[in-house]
Design a protein around this motif. Structure first.
Motif, mmCIF file in Angstrom:
data_model
loop_
_atom_site.group_PDB
_atom_site.id
_atom_site.type_symbol
_atom_site.label_atom_id
_atom_site.label_comp_id
_atom_site.label_asym_id
_atom_site.label_seq_id
_atom_site.Cartn_x
_atom_site.Cartn_y
_atom_site.Cartn_z
ATOM 1 N N LEU A 58 23.284 -66.830 -47.564
ATOM 2 C CA LEU A 58 22.399 -66.926 -46.410
ATOM 3 C C LEU A 58 22.809 -68.106 -45.539
ATOM 4 C CD1 LEU A 58 19.028 -66.425 -48.337
ATOM 5 C CD2 LEU A 58 20.388 -64.669 -47.173
ATOM 6 N N SER A 59 22.352 -68.102 -44.282
ATOM 7 C CA SER A 59 22.656 -69.202 -43.369
ATOM 8 C C SER A 59 21.687 -70.343 -43.619
ATOM 9 C CB SER A 59 22.534 -68.725 -41.912
ATOM 10 O OG SER A 59 23.445 -67.675 -41.644
ATOM 11 N N LEU A 60 22.221 -71.534 -43.910
ATOM 12 C CA LEU A 60 21.404 -72.704 -44.227
ATOM 13 C C LEU A 60 21.178 -73.547 -42.982
ATOM 14 C CD1 LEU A 60 20.163 -74.790 -46.265
ATOM 15 C CD2 LEU A 60 22.487 -75.749 -46.446
ATOM 16 N N SER A 61 19.948 -74.042 -42.833
ATOM 17 C CA SER A 61 19.660 -74.994 -41.760
ATOM 18 C C SER A 61 18.517 -75.909 -42.188
ATOM 19 C CB SER A 61 19.283 -74.269 -40.460
ATOM 20 O OG SER A 61 18.114 -73.493 -40.630
ATOM 21 N N THR A 62 18.452 -77.087 -41.584
ATOM 22 C CA THR A 62 17.377 -78.050 -41.817
ATOM 23 C C THR A 62 16.925 -78.579 -40.467
ATOM 24 O OG1 THR A 62 18.372 -78.731 -43.921
ATOM 25 C CG2 THR A 62 16.709 -80.174 -42.986
ATOM 26 N N ASP A 63 15.613 -78.596 -40.222
ATOM 27 C CA ASP A 63 15.122 -79.079 -38.932
ATOM 28 C C ASP A 63 14.725 -80.553 -39.007
ATOM 29 O OD1 ASP A 63 12.563 -79.231 -40.058
ATOM 30 O OD2 ASP A 63 11.870 -77.362 -39.170
ATOM 31 N N THR A 71 18.507 -68.059 -43.809
ATOM 32 C CA THR A 71 18.299 -66.953 -42.874
ATOM 33 C C THR A 71 19.180 -65.762 -43.199
ATOM 34 O OG1 THR A 71 17.744 -68.545 -41.138
ATOM 35 C CG2 THR A 71 18.290 -66.322 -40.431
ATOM 36 N N LEU A 72 18.574 -64.574 -43.179
ATOM 37 C CA LEU A 72 19.299 -63.307 -43.250
ATOM 38 C C LEU A 72 19.215 -62.686 -41.862
ATOM 39 C CD1 LEU A 72 20.746 -61.109 -44.937
ATOM 40 C CD2 LEU A 72 18.480 -60.149 -45.434
ATOM 41 N N ASN A 73 20.345 -62.685 -41.165
ATOM 42 C CA ASN A 73 20.346 -62.279 -39.762
ATOM 43 C C ASN A 73 20.042 -60.807 -39.586
ATOM 44 O OD1 ASN A 73 20.950 -64.848 -38.693
ATOM 45 N ND2 ASN A 73 23.122 -64.562 -39.157
ATOM 46 N N GLY A 74 19.241 -60.506 -38.563
ATOM 47 C CA GLY A 74 18.890 -59.138 -38.243
ATOM 48 C C GLY A 74 19.827 -58.536 -37.220
ATOM 49 N N SER A 75 19.663 -57.252 -36.987
ATOM 50 C CA SER A 75 20.538 -56.527 -36.049
ATOM 51 C C SER A 75 20.036 -56.596 -34.613
ATOM 52 C CB SER A 75 20.649 -55.066 -36.483
ATOM 53 O OG SER A 75 19.373 -54.437 -36.459
ATOM 54 N N THR A 76 18.831 -57.132 -34.403
ATOM 55 C CA THR A 76 18.252 -57.238 -33.064
ATOM 56 C C THR A 76 17.766 -58.670 -32.844
ATOM 57 O OG1 THR A 76 15.935 -56.775 -33.634
ATOM 58 C CG2 THR A 76 17.401 -54.874 -33.368
#
Length: 416
Positions: A58-63, A71-76
């Protein structure tokens, strides 16, 4: 398009994640977990979670509030669906509070990614910072909801006077970057959270799943009743201005006030009291106590507030005392999205699970998120209703059931 209706979580992996994270911050003597917000153990937990997110592909990020996301990216570019909770703990905690929701959310996205399921809506796991209240509570979700301001960031401190801003800087964070963590509500379709119940209802009813329809609101007061300290032997009973007797009168009034002004979801608790001067041979001259009042209706909360003030004023007049109070906190009640509640009920039925629709009597990050986006919550039973202690536990079979309800619901909502 992959049919997710038969997709199930990997319970063995959930077990491993829960037990591994439980070792971070665990005290070997009392077996309690000490992973309070922005301690070294909390930071180690965040690093562990970040590694698991990356291992899952999954895509990792920290705010800026140190919330960790996968995050698991969607198609839209439709508004995303979020799922999460927190991994910080109270002192001497159990292994599941908060952690379960994060681990299950991770597993749901991980299973979809493994099966090459591409959602229409992006799915995001989020682990919020300081839900448990070292610095007041709900810091991460309040930051995402845009409810943090510079004054609060500069002054928030723990019970020992340690500033949140100093702790964040110690770990390499700019505390004022939390202001940039706020999300556009239009970018989020739903927020979901799985949590242990932290109470005895599901366990006693022998229900596998709780589907939350409302999250309680609450207010907390500090109350002072001031009388006159005097000698216990020389002051006749009818000449006393005994502050403690005022508290005793009020404690007996609480059930009546709830019955007359509350609902079946009302709760009121005097959880802390201090009697001064505090000597065995002295009539108490001052009593300070806490009052915690909860209900799922803001109208009922207001009616209870009025009723409690009137009762305290009347007792003070009768006992020749002075009455003062200060409201320490207020959280508005939040209703879960009826659409999400229905979706959760549908998924539970399709999985053949016995569920109970119920309120949440405790505050959660979902309560904060519910102020900006539609929310849903799933409860799983707490053995003997225990929580915030090393005895906190839930049967693995109930965890698996709750996780599969969450998996199916996330998959469905991601395609709507």
């Amino acid at each position: 398009m992959l049919d997710c209706s038969t997709l199930k979580v990997n319970l063995k992996r959930i077990k491993s994640d829960i037990l591994t994270l439980a070792e971070i911050g665990q005290n070997r003597e009392d077996r309690g977990i000490y992973r309070m917000a922005f301690t070294d153990a909390d930071m180690e937990g965040k690093r562990w979670l970040s590694g698991r997110i990356e291992d899952a592909g999954l895509s990792l990020s920290t705010d800026g509030a140190a919330n960790v996301s996968g995050t698991l990216n969607g198609s839209t570019d439709k508004p995303r669906v979020m799922v999460g909770s927190h991994i910080d703990t109270v002192p001497c905690a159990g292994a599941l509070d908060g952690t379960l929701g994060v681990v299950v959310g991770l597993e749901c996205l991980r299973r979809m990614h493994e099966e090459k399921f591409v959602p229409e809506r992006t799915l995001e796991l989020i682990a919020f910072s300081d839900e448990e209240g070292r610095f007041g509570g709900m810091f991460g979700s309040q930051s995402v909801a845009g409810k943090i301001n510079p004054e609060r960031l500069a002054t928030m401190s723990d019970l020992d006077g340690v500033l949140l801003s100093d702790e964040m800087r110690r770990h390499g964070y700019d505390p004022f970057a939390a202001l940039d963590a706020a999300r556009d509500p239009e970018s989020i379709a739903h927020y979901l959270e799985l949590h242990i119940e932290q109470g005895p209802v599901l366990d006693r009813l022998q229900k596998t799943i709780g589907i939350v329809d409302e999250i309680t609101g609450l207010f907390t007061w500090s109350v002072w009743l001031r009388g006159e300290a005097n000698h216990a032997g020389t002051t006749p009973m009818d000449m006393r201005n005994d502050a403690f007797m005022g508290l005793a009168d009020f404690a007996h009034e609480v059930p009546r006030i709830l019955e007359e002004n509350g609902s079946d979801r009302s709760r009121a608790t005097i959880g802390k009291a201090q009697i001064l001067p505090g000597a065995a041979n002295t009539v108490p001259g001052l009593v300070e106590f806490s009052l915690d009042v909860r209900d799922t209706s803001d109208v009922v909360l207001e009616e209870l507030s009025i009723a409690f003030r009137k009762a305290l004023s009347a007792i003070a007049r009768r006992r020749n005392l002075m009455f003062e109070f200060e409201q320490k906190s207020y959280l508005a009640p939040v209703a879960c999205s009826s659409d999400v509640v229905q979706q959760l009920q549908t998924q539970a039925k399709q999985l053949g699970l016995d569920y109970q629709t119920m309120p949440s009597g405790a505050a959660h990050d979902a309560q904060i998120m519910g102020s900006i986006v539609p929310i849903g919550m799933v409860f799983v039973p707490s053995k003997n209703g225990q929580s915030h202690s090393p005895a906190e536990w839930t049967a693995w079979s109930d965890i698996e059931a709750g996780a599969n309800v969450m998996l199916q619901t996330l998959a469905s909502l991601s395609q709507s």
